[in-house]
Write a protein that holds these residues in place. Structure first.
Motif, mmCIF file in Angstrom:
data_model
loop_
_atom_site.group_PDB
_atom_site.id
_atom_site.type_symbol
_atom_site.label_atom_id
_atom_site.label_comp_id
_atom_site.label_asym_id
_atom_site.label_seq_id
_atom_site.Cartn_x
_atom_site.Cartn_y
_atom_site.Cartn_z
ATOM 1 N N VAL A 296 47.587 40.015 28.327
ATOM 2 C CA VAL A 296 47.229 38.805 29.132
ATOM 3 C C VAL A 296 45.702 38.591 28.965
ATOM 4 C CG1 VAL A 296 47.519 37.246 31.190
ATOM 5 C CG2 VAL A 296 48.953 38.862 30.808
ATOM 6 N N TYR A 297 44.995 37.197 28.670
ATOM 7 C CA TYR A 297 43.486 36.522 28.648
ATOM 8 C C TYR A 297 43.957 35.546 30.273
ATOM 9 C CZ TYR A 297 42.549 37.927 24.497
ATOM 10 O OH TYR A 297 42.342 39.099 22.992
ATOM 11 N N LEU A 298 43.225 36.277 31.216
ATOM 12 C CA LEU A 298 43.419 35.620 32.721
ATOM 13 C C LEU A 298 42.050 35.012 33.528
ATOM 14 C CD1 LEU A 298 45.190 34.667 34.487
ATOM 15 C CD2 LEU A 298 45.089 36.255 35.979
ATOM 16 N N PRO A 299 41.853 33.678 33.022
ATOM 17 C CA PRO A 299 40.430 33.456 33.732
ATOM 18 C C PRO A 299 40.265 32.887 34.447
ATOM 19 C CG PRO A 299 41.755 31.489 32.171
ATOM 20 C CD PRO A 299 42.493 32.521 32.010
ATOM 21 N N ALA A 300 39.666 33.456 35.775
ATOM 22 C CA ALA A 300 39.085 34.351 37.135
ATOM 23 C C ALA A 300 37.620 33.841 37.666
ATOM 24 C CB ALA A 300 39.505 35.354 37.189
ATOM 25 N N THR A 301 37.577 32.933 38.658
ATOM 26 C CA THR A 301 36.433 32.793 39.099
ATOM 27 C C THR A 301 36.315 33.318 40.438
ATOM 28 O OG1 THR A 301 35.957 30.342 37.840
ATOM 29 C CG2 THR A 301 35.138 30.455 40.016
ATOM 30 N N PHE A 302 35.289 34.198 40.563
ATOM 31 C CA PHE A 302 35.353 34.695 42.403
ATOM 32 C C PHE A 302 34.380 33.402 43.330
ATOM 33 C CE2 PHE A 302 36.947 37.598 39.161
ATOM 34 C CZ PHE A 302 37.592 38.899 40.033
ATOM 35 N N LEU A 303 34.701 33.268 44.148
ATOM 36 C CA LEU A 303 33.945 32.399 44.680
ATOM 37 C C LEU A 303 33.080 32.737 46.417
ATOM 38 C CD1 LEU A 303 36.025 29.300 45.177
ATOM 39 C CD2 LEU A 303 34.462 30.013 43.505
ATOM 40 N N ASN A 304 32.130 33.141 46.697
ATOM 41 C CA ASN A 304 31.665 33.909 47.720
ATOM 42 C C ASN A 304 30.786 32.780 48.293
ATOM 43 O OD1 ASN A 304 30.331 35.334 49.960
ATOM 44 N ND2 ASN A 304 29.249 36.450 48.948
ATOM 45 N N GLU A 305 31.903 32.258 50.075
ATOM 46 C CA GLU A 305 31.089 31.634 50.923
ATOM 47 C C GLU A 305 30.300 31.969 52.428
ATOM 48 O OE1 GLU A 305 34.023 28.881 52.151
ATOM 49 O OE2 GLU A 305 35.740 29.015 51.123
ATOM 50 N N SER A 306 29.777 33.267 52.104
ATOM 51 C CA SER A 306 29.085 33.412 52.868
ATOM 52 C C SER A 306 27.647 33.858 52.308
ATOM 53 C CB SER A 306 29.142 35.384 52.616
ATOM 54 O OG SER A 306 28.582 35.973 53.958
ATOM 55 N N ARG B 268 41.216 45.341 32.585
ATOM 56 C CA ARG B 268 40.598 46.434 31.201
ATOM 57 C C ARG B 268 39.433 45.815 30.470
ATOM 58 N NH1 ARG B 268 45.397 48.638 27.189
ATOM 59 N NH2 ARG B 268 43.798 49.922 26.284
ATOM 60 N N PHE B 269 39.178 44.743 30.134
ATOM 61 C CA PHE B 269 37.991 44.504 29.789
ATOM 62 C C PHE B 269 37.869 42.847 30.186
ATOM 63 C CE2 PHE B 269 40.427 47.409 26.409
ATOM 64 C CZ PHE B 269 38.800 48.330 26.418
ATOM 65 N N PHE B 270 36.639 42.183 30.053
ATOM 66 C CA PHE B 270 35.898 41.221 30.042
ATOM 67 C C PHE B 270 35.530 40.203 28.581
ATOM 68 C CE2 PHE B 270 33.957 42.824 34.128
ATOM 69 C CZ PHE B 270 34.579 42.602 35.012
ATOM 70 N N MET B 271 36.225 39.518 28.549
ATOM 71 C CA MET B 271 36.577 38.575 27.118
ATOM 72 C C MET B 271 35.492 38.012 26.866
ATOM 73 S SD MET B 271 38.300 41.288 26.125
ATOM 74 C CE MET B 271 38.964 40.476 24.660
ATOM 75 N N GLY B 272 34.948 37.014 25.717
ATOM 76 C CA GLY B 272 34.798 35.769 25.867
ATOM 77 C C GLY B 272 35.004 34.769 24.472
ATOM 78 N N LEU B 273 34.622 34.005 24.437
ATOM 79 C CA LEU B 273 35.124 33.187 22.844
ATOM 80 C C LEU B 273 34.524 32.992 22.294
ATOM 81 C CD1 LEU B 273 37.537 29.743 25.056
ATOM 82 C CD2 LEU B 273 37.789 31.630 23.232
ATOM 83 N N ASN B 274 34.531 32.828 20.934
ATOM 84 C CA ASN B 274 34.295 32.720 19.803
ATOM 85 C C ASN B 274 34.101 31.249 19.980
ATOM 86 O OD1 ASN B 274 33.492 35.352 18.818
ATOM 87 N ND2 ASN B 274 35.517 35.719 18.425
ATOM 88 N N PRO B 275 32.671 30.898 18.326
ATOM 89 C CA PRO B 275 33.030 29.383 17.797
ATOM 90 C C PRO B 275 34.321 28.707 16.957
ATOM 91 C CG PRO B 275 31.146 31.062 16.840
ATOM 92 C CD PRO B 275 31.961 31.873 18.094
ATOM 93 N N ASN B 276 35.255 29.794 17.006
ATOM 94 C CA ASN B 276 36.714 29.731 16.840
ATOM 95 C C ASN B 276 37.679 29.458 17.762
ATOM 96 O OD1 ASN B 276 37.247 32.551 16.929
ATOM 97 N ND2 ASN B 276 37.700 32.826 14.970
ATOM 98 N N VAL C 217 36.968 35.963 32.077
ATOM 99 C CA VAL C 217 38.323 36.431 31.717
ATOM 100 C C VAL C 217 37.898 37.500 31.265
ATOM 101 C CG1 VAL C 217 39.256 35.564 29.357
ATOM 102 C CG2 VAL C 217 37.547 34.140 30.365
ATOM 103 N N ILE C 218 40.269 37.629 31.824
ATOM 104 C CA ILE C 218 40.367 39.265 32.464
ATOM 105 C C ILE C 218 41.648 39.105 31.307
ATOM 106 C CG2 ILE C 218 40.877 40.463 33.928
ATOM 107 C CD1 ILE C 218 39.992 39.378 36.465
ATOM 108 N N TRP C 219 41.321 40.288 30.755
ATOM 109 C CA TRP C 219 42.037 41.455 30.048
ATOM 110 C C TRP C 219 42.812 42.408 30.201
ATOM 111 C CZ3 TRP C 219 42.721 45.018 25.934
ATOM 112 C CH2 TRP C 219 43.651 45.522 25.728
ATOM 113 N N LEU C 220 44.168 41.834 30.314
ATOM 114 C CA LEU C 220 44.912 42.665 31.396
ATOM 115 C C LEU C 220 45.832 43.006 29.619
ATOM 116 C CD1 LEU C 220 44.906 40.651 33.263
ATOM 117 C CD2 LEU C 220 44.842 42.474 35.025
ATOM 118 N N SER C 221 46.572 44.342 29.643
ATOM 119 C CA SER C 221 47.806 44.609 28.899
ATOM 120 C C SER C 221 49.162 45.369 29.455
ATOM 121 C CB SER C 221 47.691 45.459 27.524
ATOM 122 O OG SER C 221 46.607 46.311 27.910
#
Length: 207
Positions: A50-60, A88-96, A119-123
């Motif tokens: 699974v590749y899962l995009p996650a954004t963590f917000l801090n309002e404080s 397990r890992f943080f991932m990024g995107l290649n140009p392709n 982008v979080i990688w889980l397996s």
């Protein structure tokens, strides 16, 4: 006559104290935004990814820390069989548009009044039992994240649906040992490309 100035001074002190608390002393207030898409696939050597995009917000204004993350996936029709996977890992995107390794998963510090996107990688590993095989139906994805010294995580629930054609596509990739990802939309949001009737436009977009 001295009562009024005293009351005003006390009110001013109270307002200053409240302002100081909310601007400097309030504990970190973290939340998450997941998706709206997730990508799933079967690795060639087995298991499930699974590749899962996650954004963590801090309002404080104070820095907060996310110590661990994980997900649980289960069919709505089988809520007693939940597949838990820790990040397990943080991932990024290649140009392709293929994914690339960025870093091993680790605690994330979120500065005050800011956000951090990953982008979080889980397996589900190939030697784990039972096998995780996605079938047609409705699924729940629970996103778990641990803050500070919390023993139990905070939990956000999301849903996604696997239709018959998506299952067939995944089955083909699995049978041919191709690690091709399949994009899924969570929480019944409008598709990226969709021809709308006027009724659907008003219902989904308000116009």
């Amino acid at each position: 006559m001295t009562v009024v100035p005293t009351v005003i001074s006390l009110l001013s002190l109270a307002v200053s104290g409240v302002a100081l608390f909310f601007s400097q002393l309030r504990a970190p207030l973290l939340s998450t935004v997941i998706g709206p898409n997730l990508q799933i696939y079967y690795p060639p050597d087995g298991g499930f990814g699974v590749y899962l995009p996650a954004t963590f917000l801090n309002e404080s204004p104070r820095t907060g820390t996310v110590h661990r993350c994980g997900i649980s996936i289960f069919r709505k029709s089988s809520p007693d069989e939940r597949f838990f996977m820790e990040w397990r890992f943080f991932m990024g995107l290649n140009p392709n548009l293929t994914f690339k390794f960025e870093d091993g998963a680790h605690a994330i510090a979120i500065p005050g009044k800011s956000s951090t996107a990953k982008v979080i990688w889980l397996s589900w590993r190939s030697n784990s039992t039972p096998e995780l095989v996605i079938r047609e139906g409705e699924y729940v994805l629970a996103f778990h994240y641990w803050l500070g010294s919390d023993d139990k995580p905070h939990n956000d629930l999301h849903e996604f649906y696997i239709d018959r054609s998506t299952q067939a596509e995944l089955d083909d990739y699995r049978a041919s040992k191709q690690s091709t990802v399949v994009n899924l939309l969570m929480d019944k949001k409008i598709a990226a490309n969709k021809l709308l009737t006027s009724y659907e436009s008003r219902s989904l977009l308000g116009t």
